[in-house]
Design a protein around this motif. Structure first.
Motif, mmCIF file in Angstrom:
data_model
loop_
_atom_site.group_PDB
_atom_site.id
_atom_site.type_symbol
_atom_site.label_atom_id
_atom_site.label_comp_id
_atom_site.label_asym_id
_atom_site.label_seq_id
_atom_site.Cartn_x
_atom_site.Cartn_y
_atom_site.Cartn_z
ATOM 1 N N UNK A 1 12.874 11.402 -0.052
ATOM 2 C CA UNK A 1 13.281 12.344 0.999
ATOM 3 C C UNK A 1 13.830 13.639 0.393
ATOM 4 N N UNK A 2 14.591 13.507 -0.687
ATOM 5 C CA UNK A 2 15.160 14.689 -1.328
ATOM 6 C C UNK A 2 14.057 15.592 -1.884
ATOM 7 N N UNK A 3 13.046 14.956 -2.510
ATOM 8 C CA UNK A 3 11.938 15.748 -3.051
ATOM 9 C C UNK A 3 11.137 16.418 -1.944
ATOM 10 N N UNK A 4 10.952 15.716 -0.825
ATOM 11 C CA UNK A 4 10.219 16.304 0.299
ATOM 12 C C UNK A 4 10.974 17.500 0.869
ATOM 13 N N UNK A 5 12.298 17.379 0.967
ATOM 14 C CA UNK A 5 13.111 18.492 1.472
ATOM 15 C C UNK A 5 13.026 19.675 0.520
ATOM 16 N N UNK A 6 13.059 19.415 -0.785
ATOM 17 C CA UNK A 6 12.966 20.503 -1.761
ATOM 18 C C UNK A 6 11.621 21.223 -1.665
ATOM 19 N N UNK A 7 10.542 20.477 -1.466
ATOM 20 C CA UNK A 7 9.220 21.098 -1.335
ATOM 21 C C UNK A 7 9.155 21.959 -0.084
ATOM 22 N N UNK A 8 9.659 21.424 1.040
ATOM 23 C CA UNK A 8 9.645 22.197 2.293
ATOM 24 C C UNK A 8 10.509 23.444 2.178
ATOM 25 N N UNK A 9 11.678 23.302 1.545
ATOM 26 C CA UNK A 9 12.562 24.459 1.378
ATOM 27 C C UNK A 9 11.888 25.535 0.537
ATOM 28 N N UNK A 10 11.235 25.131 -0.533
ATOM 29 C CA UNK A 10 10.542 26.103 -1.398
ATOM 30 C C UNK A 10 9.438 26.818 -0.629
ATOM 31 N N UNK B 1 0.854 -1.187 0.000
ATOM 32 C CA UNK B 1 0.000 0.000 0.000
ATOM 33 C C UNK B 1 0.890 1.236 0.000
ATOM 34 N N UNK B 2 0.437 2.348 -0.592
ATOM 35 C CA UNK B 2 1.298 3.551 -0.664
ATOM 36 C C UNK B 2 1.838 3.985 0.692
ATOM 37 N N UNK B 3 1.008 3.923 1.744
ATOM 38 C CA UNK B 3 1.455 4.367 3.061
ATOM 39 C C UNK B 3 2.451 3.416 3.699
ATOM 40 N N UNK B 4 2.520 2.182 3.206
ATOM 41 C CA UNK B 4 3.403 1.192 3.815
ATOM 42 C C UNK B 4 4.756 1.111 3.133
ATOM 43 N N UNK B 5 4.920 1.835 2.033
ATOM 44 C CA UNK B 5 6.178 1.766 1.298
ATOM 45 C C UNK B 5 7.282 2.510 2.028
ATOM 46 N N UNK B 6 8.471 1.958 1.976
ATOM 47 C CA UNK B 6 9.620 2.602 2.588
ATOM 48 C C UNK B 6 10.078 3.758 1.706
ATOM 49 N N UNK B 7 10.301 4.910 2.342
ATOM 50 C CA UNK B 7 10.741 6.085 1.587
ATOM 51 C C UNK B 7 12.158 5.878 1.067
ATOM 52 N N UNK B 8 12.383 6.264 -0.186
ATOM 53 C CA UNK B 8 13.708 6.183 -0.775
ATOM 54 C C UNK B 8 14.439 7.513 -0.568
ATOM 55 N N UNK B 9 15.716 7.520 -0.880
ATOM 56 C CA UNK B 9 16.497 8.753 -0.779
ATOM 57 C C UNK B 9 15.915 9.822 -1.706
ATOM 58 N N UNK B 10 15.453 9.397 -2.885
ATOM 59 C CA UNK B 10 14.835 10.347 -3.819
ATOM 60 C C UNK B 10 13.565 10.953 -3.238
#
Length: 201
Positions: free
Chosen positions: A180-189, A169-178
């Motif tokens: 995390x990087x995209x999440x950091x970019x969104x928060x930074x923006x 399920x989408x919520x059960x998937x382990x986050x990849x480095x990519x």
């Protein structure tokens, strides 16, 4: 006298290596027939024999080659006969692999299709029973691919080769480095956008 004995022994070795006790055509037919027979047996036995083997399945696989050995070689222990049989096996297998890539129904006939045993966290007991797998074996396969329970699974299928593929399920998937990087970019923006906004008095 000794020379005659040595020459006879050498001739006997050559005959054992090169002389075919059966016609080559019979050797080819025997090899192809046993190959197709084993293929059918494994196809009927199902995906379990290819993947999630228990101790009984392992014994069957280990003894299978010994059971059919005489059907292939008969009385033939020659080097030429062994090489001919090996060449026939390789060529027939390669030919069938080539045909299954071009003919979809033949691929289905020989290999079958994936069997779905879990859909949106719900276990299909009938499909599992058909495969000869226990719920415990399925749980082990699921946990090996990162899911703790069926509720975290969107789809589980047993492939024709016996391997188990798990779609989480989408919520059960382990986050990849990519990820995390995209999440950091969104928060930074977002932080930069807030920082560049009008100051409040």
């Amino acid at each position: 006298m000794v020379q005659h004995v040595v020459a006879a022994a050498q001739q006997g070795v050559v005959d054992d290596l090169l002389h075919l006790p059966m016609p080559p055509a019979e050797k080819v037919i025997r090899t192809v027939a046993v190959y197709l027979g084993i293929l059918i047996v494994i196809r009927i036995a199902g995906k379990r024999l290819m993947g999630q083997m228990n101790s009984q399945d392992l014994v069957v696989v280990l003894l299978l080659s010994n059971v059919v050995q005489n059907a292939i070689i008969g009385e033939d222990n020659s080097l030429v006969g062994g090489l001919l049989g090996a060449a026939v096996l390789v060529l027939v297998n390669a030919g069938l692999d080539h045909l299954t890539l071009r003919i979809p129904w033949l691929a289905w006939l020989l290999d079958g299709r994936p069997t779905v045993v879990v859909t949106d966290g719900l276990l299909d007991h009938r499909a599992l029973l058909h495969l000869g797998m226990t719920p415990e074996e399925l749980d082990n396969a699921i946990q090996a691919q990162g899911a703790d329970s069926l509720s975290q699974v969107r789809r589980v299928a047993v492939e024709p080769g016996g391997s188990v593929t798990v779609e989480l399920q989408p919520d059960a998937r382990t986050a990849t480095i990519g990820d995390l990087r995209r999440a950091v970019e969104v928060l930074t923006a977002r932080l930069e956008a807030q920082g560049s906004g009008p100051a409040r008095g």
